[in-house]
Enzyme design. Structure first.
Site, PDB file in Angstrom:
ATOM      1  N   ASP A 145      18.923  45.438   6.465  1.00 13.69           N
ATOM      2  CA  ASP A 145      17.816  44.616   6.940  1.00 13.69           C
ATOM      3  C   ASP A 145      17.601  44.897   8.423  1.00 13.69           C
ATOM      4  O   ASP A 145      18.064  44.170   9.291  1.00 13.69           O
ATOM      5  CB  ASP A 145      18.148  43.137   6.706  1.00 13.69           C
ATOM      6  CG  ASP A 145      16.913  42.278   6.824  1.00 13.69           C
ATOM      7  OD1 ASP A 145      15.817  42.829   7.007  1.00 13.69           O
ATOM      8  OD2 ASP A 145      17.048  41.047   6.738  1.00 13.69           O
ATOM      9  N   LYS A 170      16.439  43.036  -4.639  1.00 20.91           N
ATOM     10  CA  LYS A 170      16.611  42.114  -3.511  1.00 20.91           C
ATOM     11  C   LYS A 170      17.524  40.945  -3.882  1.00 20.91           C
ATOM     12  O   LYS A 170      17.592  40.547  -5.044  1.00 20.91           O
ATOM     13  CB  LYS A 170      15.248  41.564  -3.089  1.00 20.91           C
ATOM     14  CG  LYS A 170      14.258  42.636  -2.687  1.00 20.91           C
ATOM     15  CD  LYS A 170      14.373  42.994  -1.240  1.00 20.91           C
ATOM     16  CE  LYS A 170      13.754  41.943  -0.386  1.00 20.91           C
ATOM     17  NZ  LYS A 170      12.615  42.354   0.358  1.00 20.91           N
ATOM     18  N   CYS A 219       9.401  20.763  32.305  1.00 23.27           N
ATOM     19  CA  CYS A 219       9.246  19.571  33.119  1.00 23.27           C
ATOM     20  C   CYS A 219      10.066  19.829  34.377  1.00 23.27           C
ATOM     21  O   CYS A 219      11.247  20.164  34.294  1.00 23.27           O
ATOM     22  CB  CYS A 219       9.797  18.354  32.377  1.00 23.27           C
ATOM     23  SG  CYS A 219       9.940  16.926  33.462  1.00 23.27           S
ATOM     24  N   CYS A 250      13.975  13.480  35.587  1.00 25.54           N
ATOM     25  CA  CYS A 250      13.394  13.168  34.269  1.00 25.54           C
ATOM     26  C   CYS A 250      14.516  12.620  33.386  1.00 25.54           C
ATOM     27  O   CYS A 250      15.590  13.228  33.289  1.00 25.54           O
ATOM     28  CB  CYS A 250      12.814  14.442  33.671  1.00 25.54           C
ATOM     29  SG  CYS A 250      12.464  14.284  31.918  1.00 25.54           S
TER      30      CYS A 250
END
Ligand code: IVH
Length: 668
Positions: free
Chosen positions: A115, A316, A428, A433
């Site tokens: 793969d 497969k 951010c 925060c």
């Protein structure tokens, strides 16, 4: 050195390269290899006229390209028909027999379906002169300068009488372990991790700068051919043996249990099932078995249909994919302020694991796949990686659905988010925060950091929201009274929490550095800093110039460290932590007991493996993750597995925990 000696040296290097990278059976140490390589480089400096394209010195990676040039394949690169069951395989076999009018008994050559990314290597008179991606099968891209950096690909075929032309096809893959390391690095550098090893291999191969490719441990397995002049064979299996002798990387030379010549379809099915059961134990991803008619004569008679050969099919494995519905998309804020969109899905079982969340990475990824709330999607699990959305089933989309946009304000603090030009991520930037702070706290207590194991994510959230803990040092000011204020906390659990906080005070310098959550400073970098400076104050004061002197610390990491310690609050936090009892042994940076030794750690041992690695690094040693001829010792605990076997095979001395402690006793 005369020319003949130079040629012999080059041959030697080629041989050792092959032994190491293709056969996995090195005969000399990396050190000895480097010595030979240096000799080669020195000689080539004196005699530039001797340098040819097959010299190992030509692998290092040339100049960056502005784009890849396109090139046609002389023979189109086809694809394979897929089969998914025993019945499909039998049907494929019947079709072959029928086409051949039942006059032949069929022998099949079977091997894994790797793969990865298909490429074609072109050897003219034995020299590697081209490397093309598959592209659309007709036209590919020339990636020669990248392919040259792959040590398993020979620059010259190993023969005195090379064929005039040999086009060899195969798959480029990135082993699973290397994929994980690469993704850790990507994460540490604030870059989007790759979804799976195949994408990582493709991304690495398509780098315009070959030096980047050179750093990615890509491997190749050859299995097919394009145009050939001057080489004859009558079977697929014979072709594989011939190219293996030419030093091309084929799977059978290192793992001959992964290929098989099958005399009938029952044997094919048996092999397919065997490989399927081995699948997860292999060091690289495969997604099936390729079944090929072995006889070239029969292959030619069978020919091709609709861009696939009739003589082969891909059996497969069940994909580790599933279909489900996106119920919501939430946006999480990480400790670096990065906003990550996450799909919340109807639970679905994929390969035995129930999946409810999938990362959507960033806005570009959402746009590319056009993912929306309410969509039916195919999701995929690849190894240990967070599941991801493969694609949307548009036919099931509701007409009223809306495109999803990451908010322009931080979902946790409402500050405007910033998207840096060259980064795909929105951030951010508000240092206070609440999401950034609570995520930083979670990082601080995590296993590889201060390891306060009784403080899970939920309790941290509670502590933060109740205002009891606002910064790292507040954790060490907690007492029974404060903790009992929290919901669902009884005397017993509070006692456990306090004990685990107390226990965390005895730590290591590298853990403390890592805990601070400085951007780009992961575990490995923290260890480097700890062993280089040996003292937190020296790190705080370190200047950019000094930081970049440390091997493996680049300008980006150095700037981030320097910048972080310009922040008085962080320095103050460190001071408070030390005052509250965080302590560690001074790290010696001179006369180290394990200087230059490479010790691989395996099996279960009395301490956490990362701590042991840290002990080794602090004493000047190295701890690689795999055993090679360069390993000086293997420290093996109980139920040590394959690494121990490999050590025995290579004759690496094996030591147990007591012997290890003796080895470092001067330091204790
Ligand atoms: S033979 C006519 N053998 O699978 C194509 N292909 O779907 C003959 N692949 O593009 C290919 N492992 O990238 C062959 N052992 C193997 C393979 C293999 C992976 C890939 C290859 C091809 C795709 C076809």
């Amino acid at each position: 050195m005369n020319h003949l000696q130079y040629l012999n040296l080059k041959k030697d290097l080629q041989k050792h390269n092959y032994l190491y990278h293709v056969l996995d059976k090195p005969e000399i140490s990396d050190y000895e290899f480097d010595q030979l390589f240096n000799q080669l480089i020195l000689t080539e400096k004196k005699h530039p006229e001797w340098v040819e394209s097959d010299s190992p010195s030509q692998r290092v990676g040339g100049e960056p390209l502005s784009q890849f040039s396109k090139q046609s394949h002389r023979v189109p690169m086809l694809s394979l028909q897929n089969t998914f069951s025993n019945e499909d395989i039998i049907a494929f076999h019947q079709r072959c027999l029928k086409f051949l009018k039942n006059e032949a008994s069929l022998i099949y050559y079977c091997e894994p379906k790797f793969d990865g990314v298909a490429i074609e290597l072109i050897y003219e008179n034995g020299l590697l002169t081209g490397a093309l991606t598959r592209g659309d099968g007709i036209v590919g891209e020339n990636v020669l300068s990248n392919v040259k950096t792959m040590p398993s690909v020979p620059l010259k075929l190993q023969t005195d009488s090379p064929p005039a032309l040999l086009e060899v096809r195969g798959e480029v893959i990135l082993p699973k372990e290397d994929f994980k390391k690469l993704n850790d690095q990507q994460q540490e550098n604030g870059e989007t991790p790759f979804a799976n090893p195949r994408n990582a291999a493709a991304g690495s191969l398509r780098q315009l700068d070959p030096k980047v490719t050179a750093q990615r441990p890509l491997k190749m397995f050859c299995y097919g051919f394009g145009l050939i002049e001057g080489l004859h064979f009558s079977k697929q299996s014979e072709f594989i043996d011939i190219i293996a002798k030419l030093a091309l990387p084929t799977i059978n030379v290192s793992r001959n249990d992964l290929t098989m010549k099958c005399n009938n379809v029952d044997e094919v099915i048996e092999f397919y099932r065997k490989i399927e059961s081995l699948r997860h134990k292999l060091p690289f991803d495969i997604d099936g078995v390729v079944i090929k008619v072995d006889s070239m004569e029969l292959q030619n008679r069978l020919g091709e249909i609709a861009r696939s050969p009739r003589w082969a099919c891909a059996a497969k494995f069940k994909p580790e994919q599933g279909e489900t519905l996106i119920e919501n998309i939430i946006v999480q804020v990480g400790r670096t302020g990065a906003l990550t969109p996450v799909a919340v899905m109807k639970p679905v079982n994929v390969g035995g694991v129930t999946i409810t969340h999938a990362t959507l990475h960033n806005q570009d990824e959402i746009d590319r796949k056009d993912i929306r709330i309410g969509d039916t999607v195919i999701i995929q699990r690849a190894g240990d990686v967070i599941p991801e959305v493969v694609k949307v089933d548009l036919s099931k989309r509701d007409a009223s659905s809306q495109k999803f946009k990451i908010p322009l304000q931080c979902p946790a603090c409402d500050s405007p988010v910033i998207k840096v030009e060259e980064e795909a991520i929105s951030r951010c930037m508000n240092p206070i925060c609440p999401a950034v702070l609570s995520e930083s706290l979670k990082h601080f207590v995590s296993r590889k950091a201060m390891n306060i194991d009784k403080l899970g994510d939920k309790i941290i959230e509670q502590l933060f929201q109740s205002g009891l803990v606002k910064c790292f040092s507040d954790l060490y000011l907690l007492d029974e009274k404060k903790l009992l204020e929290l919901e669902r906390q009884g005397k017993k659990s509070v006692k456990n929490i306090l004990e685990s906080i107390e226990k965390s005070k005895k730590t290591t310098l590298s853990r403390l550095i890592y805990s601070l959550g400085i951007r780009h400073v992961g575990e490995q970098t923290a260890r480097l800093l700890a062993s280089h400076f040996g003292d937190i104050n020296k790190i705080i004061l370190a200047k950019h110039e000094e930081l970049i002197q440390i091997p493996d610390i680049g300008p980006k990491v150095a700037s981030s460290i320097e910048m972080s310690f310009k922040n008085k609050n962080l320095i103050h936090e460190v001071e408070k932590l030390l005052k509250l009892g965080i302590h560690f042994k001074e790290v010696k940076t001179k006369n180290l007991t394990l200087d230059g030794l490479n010790i691989v750690v395996t099996g279960s041992l009395p301490l956490d493996r990362n701590d042991i690695k840290q002990m080794i690094i602090e004493r000047g040693g190295k701890s690689a993750s795999s055993v090679s001829v360069n390993t000086n010792y293997i420290l093996a605990g109980e139920s040590a597995g394959s690494k121990l076997n490999k050590a025995e095979e290579l004759g690496v001395p094996i030591i147990n925990w007591e012997q290890f402690l003796k080895l470092i006793k001067d330091d204790q």
